[in-house]
Write a protein that holds these residues in place. Sequence first.
Motif, PDB file in Angstrom:
ATOM      1  N   MET A  22      18.350  -3.915  19.027  1.00 32.72           N
ATOM      2  CA  MET A  22      17.630  -3.587  17.793  1.00 32.72           C
ATOM      3  C   MET A  22      18.590  -3.524  16.615  1.00 32.72           C
ATOM      4  N   SER A  23      18.127  -4.020  15.469  1.00 30.84           N
ATOM      5  CA  SER A  23      18.955  -4.000  14.271  1.00 30.84           C
ATOM      6  C   SER A  23      18.810  -2.669  13.542  1.00 30.84           C
ATOM      7  N   ASN A  24      19.884  -2.259  12.901  1.00 30.02           N
ATOM      8  CA  ASN A  24      19.850  -1.045  12.080  1.00 30.02           C
ATOM      9  C   ASN A  24      19.582  -1.375  10.617  1.00 30.02           C
ATOM     10  N   THR A  25      19.132  -2.588  10.361  1.00 31.63           N
ATOM     11  CA  THR A  25      18.873  -3.037   9.008  1.00 31.63           C
ATOM     12  C   THR A  25      17.765  -2.201   8.365  1.00 31.63           C
ATOM     13  N   THR A  26      17.972  -1.844   7.114  1.00 34.38           N
ATOM     14  CA  THR A  26      16.956  -1.138   6.339  1.00 34.38           C
ATOM     15  C   THR A  26      16.370  -2.091   5.310  1.00 34.38           C
ATOM     16  N   ALA A  27      15.072  -2.136   5.226  1.00 36.96           N
ATOM     17  CA  ALA A  27      14.393  -2.952   4.214  1.00 36.96           C
ATOM     18  C   ALA A  27      14.176  -2.106   2.972  1.00 36.96           C
ATOM     19  N   ARG A  28      14.713  -2.555   1.864  1.00 34.10           N
ATOM     20  CA  ARG A  28      14.581  -1.834   0.598  1.00 34.10           C
ATOM     21  C   ARG A  28      13.462  -2.474  -0.222  1.00 34.10           C
ATOM     22  N   ILE A  29      12.411  -1.708  -0.459  1.00 32.65           N
ATOM     23  CA  ILE A  29      11.233  -2.204  -1.168  1.00 32.65           C
ATOM     24  C   ILE A  29      11.170  -1.552  -2.552  1.00 32.65           C
ATOM     25  N   ALA A  30      11.187  -2.358  -3.589  1.00 33.59           N
ATOM     26  CA  ALA A  30      11.042  -1.856  -4.954  1.00 33.59           C
ATOM     27  C   ALA A  30       9.621  -2.135  -5.439  1.00 33.59           C
ATOM     28  N   VAL A  31       8.974  -1.124  -5.984  1.00 33.62           N
ATOM     29  CA  VAL A  31       7.641  -1.289  -6.566  1.00 33.62           C
ATOM     30  C   VAL A  31       7.823  -1.256  -8.084  1.00 33.62           C
ATOM     31  N   ALA A  32       7.848  -2.443  -8.673  1.00 36.54           N
ATOM     32  CA  ALA A  32       8.133  -2.599 -10.105  1.00 36.54           C
ATOM     33  C   ALA A  32       6.808  -2.716 -10.854  1.00 36.54           C
ATOM     34  N   TYR A  33       6.504  -1.746 -11.703  1.00 37.84           N
ATOM     35  CA  TYR A  33       5.161  -1.698 -12.269  1.00 37.84           C
ATOM     36  C   TYR A  33       5.145  -1.153 -13.698  1.00 37.84           C
ATOM     37  N   HIS A  34       4.071  -1.498 -14.382  1.00 39.26           N
ATOM     38  CA  HIS A  34       3.732  -0.846 -15.650  1.00 39.26           C
ATOM     39  C   HIS A  34       2.364  -0.211 -15.486  1.00 39.26           C
ATOM     40  N   SER A  35       2.167   0.939 -16.093  1.00 42.43           N
ATOM     41  CA  SER A  35       0.879   1.620 -16.071  1.00 42.43           C
ATOM     42  C   SER A  35       0.590   2.150 -17.464  1.00 42.43           C
ATOM     43  N   GLY A  36      -0.549   1.755 -18.007  1.00 44.26           N
ATOM     44  CA  GLY A  36      -0.884   2.187 -19.355  1.00 44.26           C
ATOM     45  C   GLY A  36      -1.438   3.596 -19.420  1.00 44.26           C
ATOM     46  N   MET A  37      -2.379   3.925 -18.526  1.00 41.86           N
ATOM     47  CA  MET A  37      -3.061   5.211 -18.574  1.00 41.86           C
ATOM     48  C   MET A  37      -2.846   6.055 -17.320  1.00 41.86           C
ATOM     49  N   GLY A  38      -1.993   5.575 -16.414  1.00 43.66           N
ATOM     50  CA  GLY A  38      -1.700   6.328 -15.204  1.00 43.66           C
ATOM     51  C   GLY A  38      -2.427   5.846 -13.959  1.00 43.66           C
ATOM     52  N   HIS A  39      -3.492   5.058 -14.129  1.00 43.53           N
ATOM     53  CA  HIS A  39      -4.255   4.597 -12.968  1.00 43.53           C
ATOM     54  C   HIS A  39      -3.433   3.633 -12.110  1.00 43.53           C
ATOM     55  N   THR A  40      -2.742   2.699 -12.750  1.00 41.35           N
ATOM     56  CA  THR A  40      -1.921   1.744 -12.000  1.00 41.35           C
ATOM     57  C   THR A  40      -0.715   2.440 -11.386  1.00 41.35           C
ATOM     58  N   ALA A  41      -0.249   3.522 -12.010  1.00 41.04           N
ATOM     59  CA  ALA A  41       0.849   4.303 -11.427  1.00 41.04           C
ATOM     60  C   ALA A  41       0.422   4.915 -10.093  1.00 41.04           C
ATOM     61  N   ARG A  42      -0.824   5.399 -10.021  1.00 34.31           N
ATOM     62  CA  ARG A  42      -1.320   5.949  -8.746  1.00 34.31           C
ATOM     63  C   ARG A  42      -1.383   4.856  -7.692  1.00 34.31           C
ATOM     64  N   GLN A  43      -1.780   3.677  -8.101  1.00 33.07           N
ATOM     65  CA  GLN A  43      -1.810   2.536  -7.182  1.00 33.07           C
ATOM     66  C   GLN A  43      -0.388   2.208  -6.720  1.00 33.07           C
ATOM     67  N   ALA A  44       0.566   2.239  -7.645  1.00 37.17           N
ATOM     68  CA  ALA A  44       1.968   1.977  -7.305  1.00 37.17           C
ATOM     69  C   ALA A  44       2.494   3.004  -6.301  1.00 37.17           C
ATOM     70  N   GLU A  45       2.135   4.263  -6.508  1.00 37.00           N
ATOM     71  CA  GLU A  45       2.564   5.320  -5.576  1.00 37.00           C
ATOM     72  C   GLU A  45       2.014   5.073  -4.179  1.00 37.00           C
ATOM     73  N   ALA A  46       0.773   4.602  -4.105  1.00 32.55           N
ATOM     74  CA  ALA A  46       0.171   4.309  -2.800  1.00 32.55           C
ATOM     75  C   ALA A  46       0.864   3.126  -2.133  1.00 32.55           C
ATOM     76  N   VAL A  47       1.197   2.102  -2.906  1.00 30.44           N
ATOM     77  CA  VAL A  47       1.930   0.952  -2.373  1.00 30.44           C
ATOM     78  C   VAL A  47       3.262   1.415  -1.791  1.00 30.44           C
ATOM     79  N   ALA A  48       3.995   2.226  -2.558  1.00 26.81           N
ATOM     80  CA  ALA A  48       5.304   2.722  -2.111  1.00 26.81           C
ATOM     81  C   ALA A  48       5.179   3.577  -0.860  1.00 26.81           C
ATOM     82  N   ALA A  49       4.145   4.423  -0.810  1.00 25.59           N
ATOM     83  CA  ALA A  49       3.943   5.280   0.367  1.00 25.59           C
ATOM     84  C   ALA A  49       3.653   4.441   1.603  1.00 25.59           C
ATOM     85  N   GLY A  50       2.856   3.399   1.443  1.00 25.85           N
ATOM     86  CA  GLY A  50       2.562   2.511   2.555  1.00 25.85           C
ATOM     87  C   GLY A  50       3.805   1.809   3.067  1.00 25.85           C
ATOM     88  N   ALA A  51       4.649   1.358   2.149  1.00 26.65           N
ATOM     89  CA  ALA A  51       5.887   0.678   2.542  1.00 26.65           C
ATOM     90  C   ALA A  51       6.833   1.641   3.247  1.00 26.65           C
TER      91      ALA A  51
END
Length: 199
Positions: free
Chosen positions: A1-30
């Motif tokens: 087994m490899s000890n490799t770590t996958a680094r996931i960046a969630v690069a986003y803009h959010s105007g009113m905060g709704h897309t930020a919540r979506q970004a947080e969910a994406v990051a949590a899933g990853a």
Amino acid sequence: MSNTTARIAVAYHSGMGHTARQAEAVAAGAAAVPGAVAELVPLDELTDEVWERLDAADAIIFGTPTYMGSPSAVFKAFAEASVKVWAADLGWRDKIAAGFTNSKAMSGDKLNSIVDLAVFAAQHGMIWVGLDIYPGWAESTASIEDLNRLGSWLGAMAQSDADLSAEKAPPETDLRTAAALGARVATVTLRHQRGSLAA
């Protein structure tokens, strides 16, 4: 087994905060995938640190609200500024990429934004990953609570009623769909890394 770590960046803009919540969910899933770490990278200010964090990532998941049928002006400014990465021998070449978006309308022409993100990633030589979930809420016995209720495969979509704050929208089903995208990207990135090590 490899000890490799996958680094996931969630690069986003959010105007009113709704897309930020979506970004947080994406990051949590990853981050829930063993061997993966995820970080949120807001694009409001394009500092050297932002570019360094994206350069260090193995995968970048791009997120933007859909305004007037396309990505926000802030995201477009980021995309145009990334030409310096593109000019440096396609600096993001072979990174895994994916995308998500949110709008107030059920359609809101969100697909146009996701296509924009996919073309952007392609121009950088990145490898695009979409959703692998059948469409939800697509039969008479189906429910608004179904994953992928908006029926998108190219990326994760969310819908936020205009009169609801970011604390109340997008709905949990759309956030679960966003998390599923994050998990898939993390899984594919780890697989890609193992293949690269074996090559």
